[in-house]
Scaffold this motif. Structure first.
Motif, PDB file in Angstrom:
ATOM      1  N   TYR A  85      -1.825  10.512   2.579  1.00  0.00           N
ATOM      2  CA  TYR A  85      -2.357   9.020   2.733  1.00  0.00           C
ATOM      3  C   TYR A  85      -2.110   8.465   4.187  1.00  0.00           C
ATOM      4  O   TYR A  85      -1.133   8.953   4.823  1.00  0.00           O
ATOM      5  N   ASP A 118      -6.446   5.460   1.838  1.00  0.00           N
ATOM      6  CA  ASP A 118      -7.256   6.831   2.038  1.00  0.00           C
ATOM      7  C   ASP A 118      -8.434   6.464   2.733  1.00  0.00           C
ATOM      8  O   ASP A 118      -8.929   5.378   2.987  1.00  0.00           O
ATOM      9  N   GLU A 140      -7.681   2.070  -1.212  1.00  0.00           N
ATOM     10  CA  GLU A 140      -6.108   2.201  -1.752  1.00  0.00           C
ATOM     11  C   GLU A 140      -6.090   2.836  -3.150  1.00  0.00           C
ATOM     12  O   GLU A 140      -6.399   2.032  -3.961  1.00  0.00           O
ATOM     13  N   ARG A 141      -5.680   3.887  -3.192  1.00  0.00           N
ATOM     14  CA  ARG A 141      -5.989   4.715  -4.380  1.00  0.00           C
ATOM     15  C   ARG A 141      -5.025   4.303  -5.686  1.00  0.00           C
ATOM     16  O   ARG A 141      -5.477   4.141  -6.677  1.00  0.00           O
ATOM     17  N   ALA A 142      -3.827   3.747  -5.288  1.00  0.00           N
ATOM     18  CA  ALA A 142      -2.909   3.184  -6.292  1.00  0.00           C
ATOM     19  C   ALA A 142      -3.794   1.878  -6.924  1.00  0.00           C
ATOM     20  O   ALA A 142      -3.914   1.710  -8.139  1.00  0.00           O
ATOM     21  N   PRO A 175      -1.367  15.337  -2.048  1.00  0.00           N
ATOM     22  CA  PRO A 175      -2.250  14.179  -1.370  1.00  0.00           C
ATOM     23  C   PRO A 175      -1.591  13.553  -0.491  1.00  0.00           C
ATOM     24  O   PRO A 175      -0.409  13.717   0.084  1.00  0.00           O
ATOM     25  N   SER A 179       0.845  -1.207   0.003  1.00  0.00           N
ATOM     26  CA  SER A 179      -0.161  -0.024   0.024  1.00  0.00           C
ATOM     27  C   SER A 179       0.785   1.258  -0.076  1.00  0.00           C
ATOM     28  O   SER A 179       1.692   1.428   0.785  1.00  0.00           O
ATOM     29  N   GLU A 180       0.635   2.341  -0.879  1.00  0.00           N
ATOM     30  CA  GLU A 180       1.221   3.470  -0.957  1.00  0.00           C
ATOM     31  C   GLU A 180       0.123   4.577  -0.709  1.00  0.00           C
ATOM     32  O   GLU A 180       0.601   5.563  -0.511  1.00  0.00           O
ATOM     33  N   LYS A 181      -0.998   4.422  -0.995  1.00  0.00           N
ATOM     34  CA  LYS A 181      -1.976   5.543  -1.257  1.00  0.00           C
ATOM     35  C   LYS A 181      -3.443   5.124  -0.486  1.00  0.00           C
ATOM     36  O   LYS A 181      -4.290   5.249  -0.938  1.00  0.00           O
ATOM     37  N   LEU A 233      -6.784  12.016  -1.252  1.00  0.00           N
ATOM     38  CA  LEU A 233      -6.610  11.972  -2.651  1.00  0.00           C
ATOM     39  C   LEU A 233      -6.878  13.589  -3.242  1.00  0.00           C
ATOM     40  O   LEU A 233      -6.001  13.899  -3.968  1.00  0.00           O
TER      41      LEU A 233
END
Length: 281
Positions: free
Chosen positions: A256, A122, A158-160, A254, A118-120, A249
């Motif tokens: 996270y 939210d 997870e936006r990515a 952004p 996980s990187e993003k 986001l």
């Protein structure tokens, strides 16, 4: 009524919250806050009970997901015009629907383990609508008759995974722990107007989301009617109705979630959640 489930994961018992904030045990009256118990007839039977005659739960047990045996977890995308704007997307002409896996469902105060890679990840505070009686192609003016009640949802994303891994949004919405629901289900009779509820979310005490269901593009009755045109809705199905602005986001830059963060979220009259974020093993 405020109905809930309490106990260790996978072993939750049905209960209700009394006027003094104590958990009362419903074991023996219903097997779960699920299925038939959520229909109009089932809720009427529970409403006839005297909470003072029910045993109190011992101590301060964990609160589990407020609804059990959820069949469908249906989410509505971009249902607040200002959230669509912060996401750089147009306001939809019809409701955007997608599914969140029911395996994402967790208790309202359970810790959130970030998914591997996980990187993003939210946050999204949302009004959850719980179906009571079966709804099939119902008109808007009768749609709320099919609602058992309302609860708080954190539609974690997870936006990515959602936007960069190809395909539909479901991959970014369905990680384990990405669907805290509760702390309790507030029955429809206690929510006179679902289009007049304040929603708020904080991370580490900083306010990020502060909105109202008044600004939904499509209201609860419209959503229940619209979705029931395409699929039957059954007792315990959940519709997560979209989020107001203030998600990570949409910030500049952004922002996270990271291990050690603490999310707190609430909806007026429906209770409050708290989740501590921890790293993947």
């Amino acid at each position: 009524m405020k109905l809930l489930r309490y106990g260790e994961p996978g072993h939750e018992k049905p209960g209700l919250l009394d006027a003094d904030g104590a958990i009362r045990d419903l074991d023996g009256f219903v097997d779960d806050i699920a299925g038939e118990a959520l229909t109009a007839d089932g809720l009427a039977r529970l409403r006839a009970l005297d909470p003072a005659m029910l045993p109190k739960a011992d101590g301060t047990p964990r609160l589990g997901p407020a609804v059990g045996r959820v069949g469908k977890f249906i989410c509505v995308g971009l249902n607040y015009a200002d959230h669509a704007a912060e996401s750089g997307m147009p306001v939809p002409e019809q409701p955007i629907l997608f599914m969140k896996a029911t395996s994402a469902i967790t208790g309202p105060n359970d810790r959130l383990t970030l998914p591997r890679g996980s990187e993003k990840s939210d946050w999204e505070v949302e009004l959850g609508v719980v179906i009571g009686d079966v709804a099939r192609d119902v008109p808007v003016e009768r749609a709320l008759e099919h609602v058992a009640g309302y609860l708080v949802v954190n539609d974690l994303s997870e936006r990515a995974f959602q936007l960069e891994h190809g395909g539909q949004w479901v991959k970014g919405k369905s990680c384990d722990g990405f669907g805290p629901i509760g702390p309790w289900l507030v029955t429809r009779d206690e929510v006179p107007d679902p289009q007049d509820l304040a929603l708020r979310l904080w991370v580490n005490g900083h306010p990020y989301q502060d909105g109202s269901t008044r600004t939904m593009v499509f209201g609860v009755a419209q959503l229940v009617s619209y979705i029931s045109r395409y699929m039957s809705l059954h007792p315990g199905d959940i519709i997560s109705t979209g989020t107001p602005p203030g998600v990570g986001l949409g910030l500049n830059p952004p922002t996270y979630l990271k291990p050690g963060d603490v999310m707190e979220l609430e909806i007026e009259g429906l209770g409050r959640q708290r989740q501590e974020v921890i790293a993947h093993d």
